[in-house]
Design a protein around this motif. Structure first.
Motif, short mmCIF file in Angstrom:
data_model
loop_
_atom_site.label_atom_id
_atom_site.label_comp_id
_atom_site.label_asym_id
_atom_site.label_seq_id
_atom_site.Cartn_x
_atom_site.Cartn_y
_atom_site.Cartn_z
N PHE A 144 0.85 -1.18 0.00
CA PHE A 144 0.00 0.00 0.00
C PHE A 144 0.89 1.24 0.00
O PHE A 144 2.06 1.18 0.40
CB PHE A 144 -0.89 0.04 1.25
N GLN A 145 0.34 2.34 -0.44
CA GLN A 145 0.99 3.63 -0.25
C GLN A 145 -0.01 4.59 0.36
O GLN A 145 -1.23 4.38 0.27
CB GLN A 145 1.52 4.18 -1.58
N LYS A 146 0.50 5.64 0.99
CA LYS A 146 -0.37 6.61 1.64
C LYS A 146 -0.74 7.72 0.67
O LYS A 146 0.11 8.24 -0.05
CB LYS A 146 0.30 7.18 2.88
N SER A 199 -5.73 11.03 5.52
CA SER A 199 -4.74 10.10 4.94
C SER A 199 -5.37 8.72 4.82
O SER A 199 -5.95 8.19 5.78
CB SER A 199 -3.50 10.03 5.83
N LYS A 201 -4.92 4.59 2.86
CA LYS A 201 -3.98 3.67 2.22
C LYS A 201 -4.55 3.26 0.87
O LYS A 201 -5.72 2.91 0.74
CB LYS A 201 -3.70 2.45 3.10
N ARG A 202 -3.70 3.28 -0.14
CA ARG A 202 -4.10 2.96 -1.50
C ARG A 202 -3.38 1.70 -1.96
O ARG A 202 -2.17 1.60 -1.85
CB ARG A 202 -3.78 4.11 -2.44
N TYR A 230 1.71 -5.04 3.86
CA TYR A 230 0.69 -5.54 4.78
C TYR A 230 0.29 -6.94 4.33
O TYR A 230 0.31 -7.25 3.14
CB TYR A 230 -0.52 -4.61 4.78
#
Length: 258
Positions: A144-146, A199, A201-202, A230
């Motif tokens: 994931f990225q933020k 914010s 998670k993508r 994750y």
């Protein structure tokens, strides 16, 4: 039979309990097929020397007779039998009895089922069998990225962002603090817009192994914002679990084998 081939056959048998296709590395597939073909040739030689009528003339020029065969070592013996079987004056036709037919059929079936895979599959399979699964059944390693999104200030948000309408991006922290003070004092902030930011998670990608995620981050992590790994579960995801279980059979030893 060579212990390595015995272990390989045991693993093939285990794979066929769950899958229609046997997964082997290229060198394993070639070794197994060579062993089966050798067993087939040995069976044909055995059938030939059992049939006195098929053996042909003892004194056939250029061929070794019964008395000469007993003096030969294993490889020379096999070569002499092969030469006699192939000689044009020897009327030999391999018998199509049940044992030979079964061996031929098994060899053909084994060749059909064997899938030669690159070594990379074996590396993935080894990681699947040995990695830390974070106490998760059927793990799926996800990157994931933020990212931030604009939300209603009346609900959950992480911070307030101030943007100058004629500028490019957010204002610096000092200016943001002054604007926030003006806003709370019900004073004007003309030319600036105020946003509540959250914010989230993508999802970026999913891998079978943690090493797969790390490889991805080494190549593409510089394009992501605060990426992290994750572990999810493929519980009830039949497609993922079938492929994962199939991969885990590549290059591994069957329990109890060497």
């Amino acid at each position: 039979m060579d212990k390595g081939i015995e272990a390989l056959i045991a693993r093939v048998k285990k794979q066929t309990e769950s899958f229609d296709t046997v997964v082997l590395k290229e060198d394993e597939a070639k070794s197994l097929i060579a062993a089966l073909e050798q067993a087939q040739r040995n069976a044909m030689r055995y059938q030939f020397i059992r049939d006195k009528d098929a053996f042909g003339d003892e004194s056939e020029p250029g061929l070794i007779g019964w008395d000469g065969l007993v003096e030969l070592d294993a490889n020379e013996f096999d070569a002499a039998i092969d030469e006699r079987m192939a000689h044009p004056n020897i009327a030999y036709a391999p018998p199509h009895h049940n044992g030979m037919m079964q061996l031929s059929n098994e060899l053909a079936e084994m060749k059909r089922k064997c899938v030669e895979l690159p070594d990379e599959f074996a590396r993935i399979a080894e990681n699947l069998r040995t990695q830390d699964n974070r106490i998760t059944s059927h793990p799926v390693f996800v990157i994931f990225q933020k990212e931030e999104m604009v939300v209603s200030e009346e609900f959950d948000h992480d911070r307030i962002a101030w943007v100058w309408e004629c500028g490019d991006g957010e204002v610096e922290d000092r200016t943001a603090r002054r604007l926030e003070a003006l806003h709370k004092g019900c004073r004007g902030t003309r030319g600036y817009s105020r946003y509540a930011m959250k914010s989230i998670k993508r999802f970026v990608t999913a891998c079978f192994t943690e090493d797969g995620c790390k490889d991805y981050l080494r190549q593409n992590g510089h394009n992501l914002n605060e990426p992290f790994i994750y572990v999810h579960s493929a519980y009830r995801n039949d497609e993922w679990r079938v492929i994962r279980n199939w991969l885990m059979t590549v290059g591994g030893n069957v329990e109890g084998s060497e």
